[in-house]
Design a protein around this motif. Structure first.
Motif, mmCIF file in Angstrom:
data_model
loop_
_atom_site.group_PDB
_atom_site.id
_atom_site.type_symbol
_atom_site.label_atom_id
_atom_site.label_comp_id
_atom_site.label_asym_id
_atom_site.label_seq_id
_atom_site.Cartn_x
_atom_site.Cartn_y
_atom_site.Cartn_z
ATOM 1 N N THR A 1 0.838 -1.194 0.000
ATOM 2 C CA THR A 1 0.000 0.000 0.000
ATOM 3 C C THR A 1 0.873 1.243 0.000
ATOM 4 O O THR A 1 1.927 1.263 0.643
ATOM 5 C CB THR A 1 -0.941 0.024 1.221
ATOM 6 N N ASP A 2 0.452 2.272 -0.733
ATOM 7 C CA ASP A 2 1.212 3.520 -0.755
ATOM 8 C C ASP A 2 0.643 4.548 0.213
ATOM 9 O O ASP A 2 1.121 5.670 0.299
ATOM 10 C CB ASP A 2 1.290 4.099 -2.171
ATOM 11 N N SER A 3 -0.402 4.167 0.943
ATOM 12 C CA SER A 3 -0.974 5.048 1.967
ATOM 13 C C SER A 3 -1.552 4.176 3.068
ATOM 14 O O SER A 3 -1.829 2.991 2.865
ATOM 15 C CB SER A 3 -2.054 5.955 1.374
ATOM 16 N N SER A 4 -1.733 4.750 4.241
ATOM 17 C CA SER A 4 -2.239 3.952 5.361
ATOM 18 C C SER A 4 -3.711 3.601 5.171
ATOM 19 O O SER A 4 -4.464 4.338 4.543
ATOM 20 C CB SER A 4 -2.044 4.711 6.672
ATOM 21 N N LEU A 5 -4.080 2.464 5.720
ATOM 22 C CA LEU A 5 -5.467 2.007 5.712
ATOM 23 C C LEU A 5 -5.882 1.885 7.175
ATOM 24 O O LEU A 5 -5.410 1.010 7.891
ATOM 25 C CB LEU A 5 -5.570 0.656 5.003
ATOM 26 N N ALA A 6 -6.727 2.813 7.632
ATOM 27 C CA ALA A 6 -7.085 2.864 9.045
ATOM 28 C C ALA A 6 -7.892 1.636 9.456
ATOM 29 O O ALA A 6 -8.541 0.986 8.625
ATOM 30 C CB ALA A 6 -7.881 4.135 9.335
ATOM 31 N N ALA A 7 -7.850 1.314 10.736
ATOM 32 C CA ALA A 7 -8.717 0.255 11.257
ATOM 33 C C ALA A 7 -10.163 0.623 10.937
ATOM 34 O O ALA A 7 -10.531 1.794 10.961
ATOM 35 C CB ALA A 7 -8.526 0.112 12.759
ATOM 36 N N PRO A 8 -11.007 -0.359 10.609
ATOM 37 C CA PRO A 8 -12.372 -0.059 10.170
ATOM 38 C C PRO A 8 -13.234 0.597 11.239
ATOM 39 O O PRO A 8 -13.069 0.339 12.431
ATOM 40 C CB PRO A 8 -12.921 -1.431 9.777
ATOM 41 N N ALA A 9 -14.155 1.443 10.791
ATOM 42 C CA ALA A 9 -15.108 2.092 11.689
ATOM 43 C C ALA A 9 -16.183 1.097 12.118
ATOM 44 O O ALA A 9 -16.324 0.009 11.537
ATOM 45 C CB ALA A 9 -15.746 3.293 10.997
ATOM 46 N N SER A 10 -16.967 1.478 13.117
ATOM 47 C CA SER A 10 -17.978 0.570 13.654
ATOM 48 C C SER A 10 -19.113 0.294 12.677
ATOM 49 O O SER A 10 -19.840 -0.681 12.828
ATOM 50 C CB SER A 10 -18.554 1.146 14.955
#
Length: 218
Positions: free
Chosen positions: A46-55
């Motif tokens: 990945t070239d950018s961060s992938l945040a932990a999923p929202a609720s």
């Protein structure tokens, strides 16, 4: 003891049992139609961060089309159930392997042709920029010499085939390659028909624990 930030396995197992019971064939049927399998290896970057999923997440964060469709074949466990087709390799970094959820979908495209989609959700810390998921994938043995392509439809995510990292290289005096792997927890594999419900359940449980955590006093 449950690790902070993780969903109790009993809760996920119960939800997953409902999912699998509703959408999957019986062990006898699965044995009759499951082809023999081989293993292919891939690298996801990945070239950018992938945040932990929202609720309120209702599906996988990363989606990749499998070409040809049907090429990914979940292995059959000793008890007749189907296991995860994906195994995380030890060279991976930038995420929590124990928090990875794998989903698989076999369906029909709008033009009537078969399609297969592989989905991933990175719970815990998400996927960091520059992170890498190196993985082994269980595939139809007929494709062993020509592994399927995984085409990501998620912006910033690239998936490419790599050589077998567990094979013993020609001895050049530099030692051997460490082929250690980490298999995701059994409940981390979902069939897509029920993935949204279980993924949402896991995300909502995480959000509830954050709200219930004691807040620092000032």
């Amino acid at each position: 003891m449950t690790r902070p930030g993780s969903t109790p396995s009993t809760t996920l197992a119960a939800a997953l049992a409902l999912v699998l019971g509703a959408c999957c064939s019986s062990p006898a049927q699965a044995d009759a139609i499951t082809p023999s399998t081989a293993t292919a290896y891939y690298k996801l970057t990945t070239d950018s961060s992938l945040a932990a999923p929202a609720s309120n997440i209702d599906g996988p964060q990363v989606v990749a089309a499998v070409t040809p469709a049907g090429a990914v074949v979940p292995p059959t466990n000793a008890d007749g159930s189907q296991g995860s087709p994906l195994t995380v390799l030890s060279s991976s970094h930038g995420f929590d392997p124990s928090q990875l959820v794998v989903a698989l979908k076999d369906a029909t495209a709008s033009d009537g042709s078969p399609e297969q989609l592989l989905g991933l959700v990175f719970f815990g810390q998400g996927l960091q920029a520059g992170g890498e998921l190196d993985f082994a994938l269980s595939i139809d043995s007929a494709l062993a010499s020509n592994p399927p392509q995984l085409v990501s439809s998620t912006p910033g995510i690239t998936i490419s085939a790599i050589p077998d990292p567990t094979s013993t290289p020609t001895d050049t005096g530099g030692g051997s390659t460490d082929g250690e792997t980490n298999v995701p927890e059994p409940v981390a594999f979902l069939f897509w028909a029920g993935a949204a419900g279980v993924i949402g359940l896991r995300a909502r449980n995480r959000a509830g624990r954050r709200r219930a955590a004691p807040q620092p006093t000032t």
